[in-house]
Write a protein that holds these residues in place. Structure first.
Motif, PDB file in Angstrom:
ATOM      1  N   VAL A 163      41.116  45.304  41.375  1.00 22.03           N
ATOM      2  CA  VAL A 163      41.115  44.152  42.269  1.00 22.03           C
ATOM      3  C   VAL A 163      39.682  43.936  42.742  1.00 22.03           C
ATOM      4  CG1 VAL A 163      42.050  43.155  44.388  1.00 22.03           C
ATOM      5  CG2 VAL A 163      43.488  44.658  42.971  1.00 22.03           C
ATOM      6  N   SER A 168      40.364  38.229  43.513  1.00 18.80           N
ATOM      7  CA  SER A 168      41.134  38.035  44.727  1.00 18.80           C
ATOM      8  C   SER A 168      40.191  37.786  45.896  1.00 18.80           C
ATOM      9  CB  SER A 168      41.953  39.319  44.946  1.00 18.80           C
ATOM     10  OG  SER A 168      42.737  39.254  46.080  1.00 18.80           O
ATOM     11  N   CYS A 203      43.999  35.868  51.193  1.00 18.10           N
ATOM     12  CA  CYS A 203      44.716  35.060  50.213  1.00 18.10           C
ATOM     13  C   CYS A 203      46.127  35.594  50.001  1.00 18.10           C
ATOM     14  CB  CYS A 203      43.925  35.078  48.911  1.00 18.10           C
ATOM     15  SG  CYS A 203      44.749  34.325  47.516  1.00 18.10           S
ATOM     16  N   CYS A 215      47.104  35.893  46.388  1.00 15.10           N
ATOM     17  CA  CYS A 215      46.538  37.095  45.768  1.00 15.10           C
ATOM     18  C   CYS A 215      47.447  38.299  46.011  1.00 15.10           C
ATOM     19  CB  CYS A 215      45.144  37.366  46.321  1.00 15.10           C
ATOM     20  SG  CYS A 215      43.980  36.021  46.066  1.00 15.10           S
ATOM     21  N   VAL A 254      41.343  31.256  42.522  1.00 15.98           N
ATOM     22  CA  VAL A 254      41.852  32.547  43.006  1.00 15.98           C
ATOM     23  C   VAL A 254      43.296  32.403  43.483  1.00 15.98           C
ATOM     24  CG1 VAL A 254      41.529  34.237  44.866  1.00 15.98           C
ATOM     25  CG2 VAL A 254      39.573  33.427  43.559  1.00 15.98           C
ATOM     26  N   PRO A 255      44.134  33.362  43.120  1.00 16.53           N
ATOM     27  CA  PRO A 255      43.887  34.558  42.332  1.00 16.53           C
ATOM     28  C   PRO A 255      43.833  34.256  40.835  1.00 16.53           C
ATOM     29  CG  PRO A 255      46.190  34.493  42.930  1.00 16.53           C
ATOM     30  CD  PRO A 255      45.531  33.308  43.594  1.00 16.53           C
ATOM     31  N   SER A 277      49.475  40.375  43.094  1.00 15.78           N
ATOM     32  CA  SER A 277      49.329  41.826  42.994  1.00 15.78           C
ATOM     33  C   SER A 277      50.690  42.521  43.069  1.00 15.78           C
ATOM     34  CB  SER A 277      48.400  42.325  44.095  1.00 15.78           C
ATOM     35  OG  SER A 277      48.233  43.710  44.002  1.00 15.78           O
TER      36      SER A 277
END
Length: 99
Positions: free
Chosen positions: A48, A21, A25, A28, A65-66, A32
């Motif tokens: 993470v 991550s 972002c 991200c 990413v992610p 999550s």
């Protein structure tokens, strides 16, 4: 590194996932948060990792990413998804791990 642990019911083995991550972002954060939907399926821990803290990780994952990585019982890393959570890939990975 942030560690978010999600535990369900008393399964003896905790499955390890790594979410690569970065702090700015939104994808991200979305990935999550979306992992919460799998809390009732199996016990798992999400580590993470900020890719921007390590030049090697930036070189490997920068534009992806992610990135969500599963760690199987043998310690092998399996890329489950990047950019967006693949619910099918996460579910299949969690269910394939020994209980």
């Amino acid at each position: 590194m942030r560690v978010a642990a999600f535990f369900t019911g008393g399964a003896p083995e905790v499955i390890n996932l790594t979410l690569y991550s970065r702090s700015y972002c939104h994808l991200c954060d979305d990935m999550s948060a979306a992992l919460n939907a799998f809390q009732s399926l199996r016990s798992f821990q999400v580590n993470v990792v900020d890719v921007d803290a390590d030049a090697l990780l930036v070189a490997r994952y920068d534009e992806l990413v992610p990135v969500l990585i599963g760690h199987d019982a043998n310690g092998a890393e399996i890329e489950l998804c990047h950019y967006f959570l693949s619910g099918d890939a996460v579910r299949d990975f969690l269910l394939a791990q020994p209980a």
